[in-house]
Scaffold this motif. Structure first.
Motif, PDB file in Angstrom:
ATOM      1  N   GLU A  11       0.834  -1.209   0.000  1.00  0.00           N
ATOM      2  CA  GLU A  11       0.000   0.000   0.000  1.00  0.00           C
ATOM      3  C   GLU A  11       0.863   1.251   0.000  1.00  0.00           C
ATOM      4  O   GLU A  11       0.619   2.206  -0.762  1.00  0.00           O
ATOM      5  CB  GLU A  11      -0.919  -0.014   1.225  1.00  0.00           C
ATOM      6  N   LEU A  12       1.879   1.265   0.843  1.00  0.00           N
ATOM      7  CA  LEU A  12       2.773   2.416   0.880  1.00  0.00           C
ATOM      8  C   LEU A  12       3.462   2.607  -0.464  1.00  0.00           C
ATOM      9  O   LEU A  12       3.545   3.735  -0.985  1.00  0.00           O
ATOM     10  CB  LEU A  12       3.818   2.229   1.987  1.00  0.00           C
ATOM     11  N   ASN A  13       3.957   1.523  -1.050  1.00  0.00           N
ATOM     12  CA  ASN A  13       4.671   1.642  -2.316  1.00  0.00           C
ATOM     13  C   ASN A  13       3.766   2.098  -3.450  1.00  0.00           C
ATOM     14  O   ASN A  13       4.202   2.858  -4.331  1.00  0.00           O
ATOM     15  CB  ASN A  13       5.350   0.313  -2.662  1.00  0.00           C
ATOM     16  N   ALA A  14       2.515   1.675  -3.427  1.00  0.00           N
ATOM     17  CA  ALA A  14       1.577   2.163  -4.446  1.00  0.00           C
ATOM     18  C   ALA A  14       1.413   3.671  -4.330  1.00  0.00           C
ATOM     19  O   ALA A  14       1.370   4.388  -5.345  1.00  0.00           O
ATOM     20  CB  ALA A  14       0.232   1.455  -4.302  1.00  0.00           C
ATOM     21  N   ARG A  15       1.332   4.162  -3.122  1.00  0.00           N
ATOM     22  CA  ARG A  15       1.195   5.606  -2.908  1.00  0.00           C
ATOM     23  C   ARG A  15       2.468   6.356  -3.286  1.00  0.00           C
ATOM     24  O   ARG A  15       2.414   7.452  -3.855  1.00  0.00           O
ATOM     25  CB  ARG A  15       0.815   5.881  -1.444  1.00  0.00           C
ATOM     26  N   LEU A  16       3.632   5.774  -2.942  1.00  0.00           N
ATOM     27  CA  LEU A  16       4.895   6.402  -3.319  1.00  0.00           C
ATOM     28  C   LEU A  16       5.029   6.496  -4.835  1.00  0.00           C
ATOM     29  O   LEU A  16       5.381   7.549  -5.391  1.00  0.00           O
ATOM     30  CB  LEU A  16       6.069   5.604  -2.746  1.00  0.00           C
ATOM     31  N   THR A  58       4.552  10.553   2.882  1.00  0.00           N
ATOM     32  CA  THR A  58       3.443   9.745   2.373  1.00  0.00           C
ATOM     33  C   THR A  58       2.633   9.153   3.514  1.00  0.00           C
ATOM     34  O   THR A  58       1.390   9.160   3.490  1.00  0.00           O
ATOM     35  CB  THR A  58       3.983   8.640   1.453  1.00  0.00           C
ATOM     36  N   ALA A 104       2.749   6.432  -7.094  1.00  0.00           N
ATOM     37  CA  ALA A 104       1.773   7.353  -7.682  1.00  0.00           C
ATOM     38  C   ALA A 104       2.270   8.792  -7.643  1.00  0.00           C
ATOM     39  O   ALA A 104       1.830   9.628  -8.444  1.00  0.00           O
ATOM     40  CB  ALA A 104       0.434   7.233  -6.937  1.00  0.00           C
ATOM     41  N   LYS A 105       3.192   9.074  -6.717  1.00  0.00           N
ATOM     42  CA  LYS A 105       3.779  10.418  -6.619  1.00  0.00           C
ATOM     43  C   LYS A 105       5.100  10.516  -7.372  1.00  0.00           C
ATOM     44  O   LYS A 105       5.791  11.540  -7.286  1.00  0.00           O
ATOM     45  CB  LYS A 105       4.021  10.786  -5.148  1.00  0.00           C
ATOM     46  N   VAL A 132      -0.132  11.249   5.143  1.00  0.00           N
ATOM     47  CA  VAL A 132      -1.439  11.414   4.482  1.00  0.00           C
ATOM     48  C   VAL A 132      -2.477  10.446   5.039  1.00  0.00           C
ATOM     49  O   VAL A 132      -3.661  10.789   5.125  1.00  0.00           O
ATOM     50  CB  VAL A 132      -1.285  11.212   2.958  1.00  0.00           C
ATOM     51  N   TYR A 133      -2.044   9.233   5.432  1.00  0.00           N
ATOM     52  CA  TYR A 133      -3.052   8.224   5.778  1.00  0.00           C
ATOM     53  C   TYR A 133      -2.738   7.403   7.034  1.00  0.00           C
ATOM     54  O   TYR A 133      -3.509   6.521   7.385  1.00  0.00           O
ATOM     55  CB  TYR A 133      -3.268   7.273   4.595  1.00  0.00           C
TER      56      TYR A 133
END
Length: 306
Positions: free
Chosen positions: A179-184, A264, A186-187, A267-268
């Motif tokens: 989940e963290l890597n998907a968010r990273l 990151t 995406a940025k 944010v969540y």
């Protein structure tokens, strides 16, 4: 068949960090002792005043790779490796160093007895890490000393530590990292690996039929975990979310810091259970199975505890 309403996972990875804040060792099996995995955070770097030193002060600690030499059934040597340095071999015996090496050191707010690993280790560490904090020393925790976890969080469960931040076992999951890597990504930021979070037990997806799919931060939502070992089952009780300092921002391969990870998480992952601190992973205490061996691939089950 296991109930699909229960939590199911497997041990995807096991990590031992012999020296607090230095690189870890990925292992296929590890013995559970009262203070966590055997040899985890058994050593610590301290300054001339006996105060703990971590990557917060000296990020280059991430580049020191310990090795535990185990030619037979017991560990005989701790070896330190670092780029540009001759490997440092520190023999380990069944006897702890003599009283001449006994000192007191501070880990967070706790003053504890320890054993100085000697001048050779001091010179090696100071040469690689620099002298900004004065001469550095490597110390080993005194196993006769009991350093308990915070009773506020353990709620009466007995829990001991060596040089860990405060709890014996840190638990995380591959789903949380994904989940963290998907968010990273995406940025436009690079993905990171679990070494940033220094977890001992990493949970992965269960291969059991009809098992619940592992979701990000499921480790936050479960009660006592049962790790199905060959002998007596091991039980770990999650007790406290793990608040995160800037260390996850440090690249374990370069020791360079970049704020993307904590920015990151901001944010969540602001966690009301710890006054809004950023959390990733759960601190656990062993409640059964001391003396059992954990292995990668073992089945893990738990009940939900929302």
């Amino acid at each position: 068949m296991h109930s699909p309403s229960a939590f199911e996972a497997c041990i995807a990875a096991l990590w031992v960090f012999p020296i607090k804040s230095c690189a870890g060792i990925s292992v296929q099996h590890a013995l559970l002792i009262p203070t966590g995995l055997a040899f985890d955070r058994a050593w610590m770097v301290v300054d001339a005043d006996g105060e703990m030193v971590t990557q917060r002060e000296l990020p280059r600690m991430a580049l020191i790779q310990p090795e535990l030499v185990c030619p037979g059934v017991s560990v005989t040597e701790l070896v330190l490796h670092a780029h540009g340095m001759v490997a440092l071999h520190l023999p380990l015996t069944t006897d702890y160093p003599t009283e001449n090496h006994a000192i007191h050191v501070r880990v967070w707010g706790d003053q504890v007895p320890a054993f100085n690993m000697g001048d050779e280790a001091s010179v090696w560490l100071t040469e690689f890490l620099g002298s900004s904090l004065g001469p550095l020393r490597l110390v080993r925790f005194d196993p006769d000393h009991q350093r308990p976890s915070s009773a506020k969080w353990t709620q009466g469960l007995p829990s001991l530590n060596q040089f860990s931040d405060g709890f014996p076992v840190l638990l995380a999951s591959t789903a949380s990292l994904d989940e963290l890597n998907a968010r990273l990504q995406a940025k436009g930021e690079a993905a990171v690996d679990m070494r940033r979070f220094r977890a001992n037990v990493v949970l992965g997806h269960s291969a059991a039929p009809h098992a619940h799919e592992l979701m990000p931060h499921d480790e936050d939502r479960i009660g006592t975990l049962t790790l199905h070992t060959q002998g007596e089952s091991v039980q770990l009780q999650p007790v406290k979310p793990c608040p995160r300092c800037p260390i996850p921002n440090i690249d374990p391969d370069s020791a360079q810091s970049h704020p993307a990870v904590n920015d990151t998480l901001q944010v969540y992952r602001q966690d009301p259970r710890v006054n809004g601190a950023l959390t990733f992973g759960m601190n656990c205490v062993p409640v059964a199975g001391i003396g059992q061996e954990l292995r990668v691939g073992q089945r893990v089950s738990a009940d939900w505890a929302f």
